[in-house]
Scaffold this motif. Structure first.
Motif, PDB file in Angstrom:
ATOM      1  N   THR A 152      -6.389 -17.632 -44.912  1.00 37.10           N
ATOM      2  CA  THR A 152      -7.417 -17.739 -43.876  1.00 37.10           C
ATOM      3  C   THR A 152      -7.114 -18.938 -42.991  1.00 37.10           C
ATOM      4  O   THR A 152      -6.393 -19.861 -43.376  1.00 37.10           O
ATOM      5  CB  THR A 152      -8.825 -17.959 -44.471  1.00 37.10           C
ATOM      6  OG1 THR A 152      -8.844 -19.230 -45.141  1.00 37.10           O
ATOM      7  CG2 THR A 152      -9.214 -16.872 -45.455  1.00 37.10           C
ATOM      8  N   THR A 153      -7.697 -18.920 -41.800  1.00 35.37           N
ATOM      9  CA  THR A 153      -7.462 -20.026 -40.870  1.00 35.37           C
ATOM     10  C   THR A 153      -8.511 -20.029 -39.780  1.00 35.37           C
ATOM     11  O   THR A 153      -9.224 -19.048 -39.581  1.00 35.37           O
ATOM     12  CB  THR A 153      -6.080 -19.881 -40.194  1.00 35.37           C
ATOM     13  OG1 THR A 153      -5.742 -21.100 -39.524  1.00 35.37           O
ATOM     14  CG2 THR A 153      -6.070 -18.761 -39.151  1.00 35.37           C
ATOM     15  N   TYR A 154      -8.609 -21.129 -39.067  1.00 37.15           N
ATOM     16  CA  TYR A 154      -9.072 -21.126 -37.684  1.00 37.15           C
ATOM     17  C   TYR A 154      -7.907 -21.745 -36.924  1.00 37.15           C
ATOM     18  O   TYR A 154      -7.415 -22.803 -37.321  1.00 37.15           O
ATOM     19  CB  TYR A 154     -10.368 -21.942 -37.473  1.00 37.15           C
ATOM     20  CG  TYR A 154     -10.819 -21.836 -36.033  1.00 37.15           C
ATOM     21  CD1 TYR A 154     -11.533 -20.734 -35.587  1.00 37.15           C
ATOM     22  CD2 TYR A 154     -10.477 -22.813 -35.101  1.00 37.15           C
ATOM     23  CE1 TYR A 154     -11.896 -20.605 -34.259  1.00 37.15           C
ATOM     24  CE2 TYR A 154     -10.833 -22.679 -33.764  1.00 37.15           C
ATOM     25  CZ  TYR A 154     -11.544 -21.580 -33.347  1.00 37.15           C
ATOM     26  OH  TYR A 154     -11.884 -21.448 -32.022  1.00 37.15           O
ATOM     27  N   PRO A 155      -7.411 -21.094 -35.858  1.00 33.54           N
ATOM     28  CA  PRO A 155      -6.177 -21.571 -35.226  1.00 33.54           C
ATOM     29  C   PRO A 155      -6.338 -22.952 -34.578  1.00 33.54           C
ATOM     30  O   PRO A 155      -7.386 -23.268 -34.038  1.00 33.54           O
ATOM     31  CB  PRO A 155      -5.876 -20.506 -34.170  1.00 33.54           C
ATOM     32  CG  PRO A 155      -7.164 -19.798 -33.927  1.00 33.54           C
ATOM     33  CD  PRO A 155      -7.933 -19.881 -35.199  1.00 33.54           C
ATOM     34  N   GLY A 156      -5.287 -23.736 -34.665  1.00 31.56           N
ATOM     35  CA  GLY A 156      -5.295 -25.052 -34.029  1.00 31.56           C
ATOM     36  C   GLY A 156      -3.885 -25.593 -33.975  1.00 31.56           C
ATOM     37  O   GLY A 156      -3.178 -25.581 -34.983  1.00 31.56           O
TER      38      GLY A 156
END
Lengths: 620, 197
Positions: free
Chosen positions: A34-38
């Motif tokens: 999982t991720t939140y892009p950055g």
């Protein structure tokens, strides 16, 4: 097949650091990610996203880093090998679950990647996330090269399973965005289904449980220290009475400096790759064999503080230095020449830095800052808001947020006054509007709105604030390279089985009293709608909808109809002076439009007082 | 093995990363150690892209000011801006076809005179190879082949431990099929341009 799924152990591949880490995760048998892009972590998750579409790897983009980490924690506590990745400031958002997950621990290997950004190539600060290891009690691994980054991932998973704790893998931009030769290893089969065994007295963190879990965490730190002491990632290279302790990319600069200064027989290097907990005995023994020690680490004096304390405990009086006026800075990045000079100065090695070319006679050069793209809808929205505020004669404050649209702070748009973090546009507007008599108009992108704008808006409605929020909905997370978010139509990715959330419905449900959807390329209508919204007393929301031009182009959804400046032009240059689209250029003191760059948004045509900008009729 | 340090500067969209990739892959063919670091600076939004590539025995993958053996600039103003990376022994290769930044278009800066620009670079380095690379790319069949034109010139200088044969091999096997012929022609045109400089 995705190149990172290649089953050919021993094959050499040139990989970007982020690709190497993704490959390391695949080799480790990661089953859930999982991720939140950055930036600089985005390509890592992008590669896993791509691979999930052709394998049984599960991957998802979370609405923010806290969500991503919590989702991942559920999988990790069902026994799956799990990875969660984010940029350094993302870990601030995820800090809440992180701290208590350290108490609870995991049953499946869980690696959390934090990508730090010294020098802030694409970030709002350069915080040193090694302190998160200390704060949470979780182990930290730090690679010094692209090759090592790949090798460390399976090690991190094994370590996590041994300790039953998440492990932090900390990189910096110069690892994520570097390229090196990587040798492929075996791919461990993925185990994609696990089970959660109920055990509330270890999983439900009420005070009585947590008191017990904290004891266990401290015991785990002891165990981790033992492992750190013997880890192959903490090693000594060379021999001599001068000691240099370093980590991450600094190791490569130190290794080169020792060679170039010909002090290989005088200096030994202690490379710390397993930096939390620090390998206490190893360091104490190293100090005892040195006359003088230099600590080379970008960012904060994280190792220096620990090493000085170890020296004190042993009653050692040798000089131990790192950060300081004459030595190394806490600011920005290091580079090879800086470290060569520092090592030479500190140990008194004769060295004269080669003369740099004198560039004082080079004339001042025009800057080339990044700019909103030709036809970017944000430019149109900013122009419309600016005009509406001018025509209403209101004094404004423009809090903004994090995304491509932050570039609107540059002249001539100059439409950003304040930004501190994701979501801060909405909540800071509450403070500005209460504390001043100015009209507050804030900006947030679609992905950032889902990330952390919604909670701020709920608070604003509840507390009856008075400002206008403009949601710049370009139907994609554009800045980090076009990742999806909950408002995106996943059919554009040729993917099914996803939900989709309407921003308008969310705003309505949050109780906002005045909501308008605009199409920003229609300037006059947009300006009128914005005027109405800014005159509303209370929280008003404008949703400005237009797909990101770069994204539309990539989907082949953009019908390009270039514009040109006709003979009617009287050289007012309103187009150039007010919106400065990169498709404009000056030729013989006249404004021209580059037909290749122009995408035909027609915003300039609506601004021109002579109506001189017209569609190009016969496109060659 | 001697360490050779290369900086490539370009504007987003000029194909800098492909050029770096081709050079790195060509080095890998003969097991020459190669490390690269890139800074995109929001490339897709008109910023500058800088790659540092270190060939040979070194651990570092970035290059300090004054320490590049060779600088390749895809755009003349960006070549000039990167002059702090070279020294009096360095070789500079630049395309001379400008892409003025929008700051120039809106009157917030003046684009440097190209003759003056070349004079400055020549005075501070050992050799300057400068030509209209866009014209050569067009001659090869595609304006986007500028990157490979410049790679051709770079290989001609013989500074890097990478052979023309290996670069051509990579062009044939690792670049898009439809562009292979154009790229091979672009490489040769760039190679000849440097030989005549």
């Amino acid at each position: 097949m995705h190149k990172l799924l290649t089953e050919n152990p021993g094959e050499k591949m040139i990989l970007l650091g982020n690709e190497a880490i993704a490959r390391g995760a695949i080799e480790a048998g990661v089953a859930f990610a999982t991720t939140y892009p950055g930036t600089p972590s985005s390509e890592l998750s992008l590669n896993l996203f791509q691979m999930s579409q052709e394998s049984d790897l599960y991957f998802e983009y979370g609405t923010n880093e806290k969500v991503a980490l919590e989702v991942a924690s559920g999988a990790a506590n069902s026994g799956l090998r799990t990875m969660c990745m984010m940029k350094h400031v993302g870990l601030n958002v995820a800090a809440d679950p992180l701290m208590t997950l350290a108490y609870v621990g995991v049953t499946g290997g869980f690696v959390i990647l934090t990508a730090d950004d010294p020098f802030m190539f694409s970030s709002q600060n350069e915080q040193d996330n090694r302190y998160y290891g200390k704060l949470s009690g979780l182990p930290i691994l730090e690679p010094s090269s692209v090759e090592e980054a790949k090798e460390m991932v399976p090690y991190a998973f094994d370590l996590s399973e041994k300790l039953k704790e998440p492990v932090l893998l900390r990189t910096t931009t110069r690892i994520n965005h570097s390229t090196g030769v990587v040798t492929l290893g075996e791919i461990r089969p993925r185990v994609t289904k696990g089970d959660f065994k109920k055990d509330p007295f270890n999983y439900v963190t009420v005070p009585a449980v947590s008191r017990k879990l904290h004891v266990r965490l401290l015991e785990n730190i002891e165990k981790a220290t033992e492992i750190s002491q013997k880890s192959e990632y903490n090693f000594i290279k060379g021999d001599g009475a001068w000691g240099i302790v370093c980590n991450g990319v600094s190791y490569s600069y130190v290794a080169d400096a020792v060679k170039e200064l010909n002090i290989e027989d005088k200096a030994k290097i202690l490379r710390i790759g397993f930096s939390c907990p620090m390998p206490e005995t190893l360091i104490k023994d190293f100090l005892k064999g040195c006359e003088k020690v230099l600590i080379v680490e970008e960012g904060e004096p994280y190792m220096e503080e620990a090493i000085k304390a170890f020296g004190q405990e042993e009653g050692l009086t040798l000089p131990i230095n790192g950060k300081g006026k004459e030595l190394l800075s806490r600011l920005y990045e290091f580079d090879p020449a800086m470290i060569r000079q520092c090592v030479a100065t500190y140990f008194g090695v004769p060295y004269t830095r080669p003369v740099l070319p004198d560039i004082s006679d080079v004339p001042e050069m025009p800057q080339r800052p990044p700019n909103l793209c030709a036809g970017c809808s944000h430019r149109a929205t900013y122009y419309a808001v600016k005009k509406a505020a001018e025509e209403e004669g209101v004094e404004t404050i423009y809090p903004t947020d994090i995304g491509c649209y932050t570039l609107g702070f540059l002249p001539p748009l100059s439409m950003a006054d304040y930004v501190i973090c994701m979501g801060s546009s909405v909540s800071s507007s509450c403070g500005f509007s209460k504390a001043t008599d100015k009209k507050v108009i804030s900006f947030i992108g679609d992905s950032t709105f889902f990330h952390s704008g919604m909670t701020g808006l709920a608070s604003a409605v509840f507390n009856n604030h008075n400002f206008t929020l403009v949601i710049l909905d370009n139907s994609i997370t554009a800045m980090t390279g076009h990742q999806p978010n909950p408002g995106v139509d996943m059919e554009n990715f040729n993917l099914s089985g996803y939900g989709r959330i309407s921003i308008e419905e969310v705003v309505k449900a949050l109780g906002v009293g005045h909501i308008t959807v605009i199409r920003p390329y229609k300037l006059k209508k947009s300006i009128d709608a914005i005027k109405e919204a800014i005159n509303y007393k209370g929280v008003s929301v404008i949703i400005s909808q237009e797909m990101c031009t770069l994204y539309a182009k990539s989907l082949k959804k953009l019908k390009i109809r270039s514009f040109t400046v006709s003979d009617k032009c009287k050289n007012h240059r309103d187009c150039l002076n007010e919106i400065a689209c990169p498709a404009f250029f000056l030729e013989d003191e006249r404004v021209k439009i580059d037909p290749v760059t122009c995408v035909g948004c027609a915003v300039c045509a609506q601004i021109c007082p002579e109506n001189a900008i017209l569609p190009l009729k016969n496109k060659e | 093995m001697d360490t050779k340090r290369l900086i490539i500067v370009a504007v987003g969209g000029q194909g800098n990363l492909l050029a770096s990739r081709v050079l790195s892959e060509a080095a890998l063919l003969t097991d020459i150690p190669v490390r690269m670091s890139e800074i995109h600076g929001m490339a897709q939004r008109g910023g500058v892209v800088e790659s540092a590539i270190v060939f040979g025995d070194a651990e570092s993958n970035i290059i300090s000011d004054g320490e590049a053996d060779v600088l390749v600039g895809f755009e003349p103003l960006e070549t000039l801006r990167a002059l702090n990376k070279v020294n009096s022994k360095s070789v500079v290769i630049t395309n001379l076809s400008p892409l003025p930044p929008f700051t120039v278009s809106i009157g917030r800066g003046v684009y440097p005179d190209l003759e003056n620009l070349q004079g400055l670079i020549r005075a501070k380095t050992s050799k300057l190879i400068a030509y209209d690379g866009i014209a050569l790319a067009k001659e090869a069949g595609n304006v986007l082949a500028l990157n490979i034109v410049l790679v051709g010139s770079l290989i001609q200088t013989g500074i890097l431990p990478v052979t023309a044969e290996n670069v051509k091999e990579i062009i044939k096997t690792k670049t898009k099929k439809a562009f292979v012929d154009t790229n091979l022609k672009a490489f040769d045109l760039g190679f000849s341009a440097a030989a005549g400089a």
